[in-house]
Design an enzyme around this catalytic site. Sequence first.
Site, short mmCIF file in Angstrom:
data_model
loop_
_atom_site.label_atom_id
_atom_site.label_comp_id
_atom_site.label_asym_id
_atom_site.label_seq_id
_atom_site.Cartn_x
_atom_site.Cartn_y
_atom_site.Cartn_z
N SER A 61 0.83 -1.20 0.00
CA SER A 61 0.00 0.00 0.00
C SER A 61 0.87 1.25 0.00
CB SER A 61 -0.91 0.01 1.24
OG SER A 61 -1.57 1.26 1.35
N LEU B 142 -5.10 -24.92 -7.38
CA LEU B 142 -4.66 -25.35 -8.70
C LEU B 142 -5.77 -25.26 -9.74
CD1 LEU B 142 -2.03 -26.40 -9.94
CD2 LEU B 142 -2.84 -28.73 -9.56
N HIS B 143 -7.00 -25.55 -9.35
CA HIS B 143 -8.11 -25.45 -10.31
C HIS B 143 -8.24 -24.03 -10.84
CE1 HIS B 143 -12.04 -25.18 -12.05
NE2 HIS B 143 -12.54 -24.52 -11.03
N ARG C 290 -4.66 -16.58 -19.79
CA ARG C 290 -3.53 -15.66 -19.88
C ARG C 290 -2.32 -16.23 -20.61
NH1 ARG C 290 -6.06 -10.94 -19.35
NH2 ARG C 290 -7.30 -10.85 -17.44
#
Length: 284
Positions: free
Chosen positions: A108, A196-197, A206
């Site tokens: 931040s 993982l899914h 991507r």
Amino acid sequence: MLAMRDLLADFKEPIPVLDKGFVRAVDCMPRFVDDGQTADQAIVQAARVSYGAGTKTVREDRALIHYLMRHQHTSPFEQVEIKFHMRLPIFVARQMVRHRTASLNEESLRYSEARDEFYLPRVEDIRYQSARNKQGRADERLPAEEAEAIRRELEEDQRQMYARYRSHLDRGVARELARVNLPVSLMTAWYWKVDLHNLFHFLKLRLDPHAQYEIRAYAEAMAKVARAVAPVAYEAFEEHVLEAVRFSRTEMAALRRMLRGEPHGLEGRPADEFLDKLGLRGGA
């Protein structure tokens, strides 16, 4: 007794991405496994709801994982989780947030000061807007001199905006206000934890050639980690998802016509997309 090994032993050092970014795997679940085993065992265990090791052969385990992936039985893949530490441009981070399937915590600039680190694209990556893909760049590059000039302009803009940011901080302006004009090329950092899914779903989108180059570079680094942690699951992902295609009802009808030796009957963009799937652009 078999020795235990760390699945992430080869990923303690960051994987460089782009010019100033990195991907580093800091943790996963399961983290430690017996010699010769991988996190694939956690997927198999969950699918069989069995706590006994060695009840099936490696060949049967592999077949089960492929079956689960092929038939979209996804919940066993959620038993494996990976936590990444990344440094990435803000515009890439915002694309990743769109997936809404990871737990994350980002640095931040209300609490800390921005570092003078910005993503600067390579000259060869500065290209024209694509005429076919409204949200992407074309394959055609700008002339080298023009691309180099644009790169210099990007770098000069970054220097000026960071200098103004530092000037506001030096004058006592609050960090949360001084940051507001910083560009999305600024590098940020976060921890990003995903099962993982959902990681496979992210990679499906991507790693696609139509995805923006910069986020593809991060996806490629993350894919290396996933492949090392659960190699059989990654193999199944490549076989049944990443390198597979899905046809619509209309496309299935067109495919049946082609198998009968008839024209596919599609026109315009639907025809282009159908032939792209078949690798037959310009064909029947």
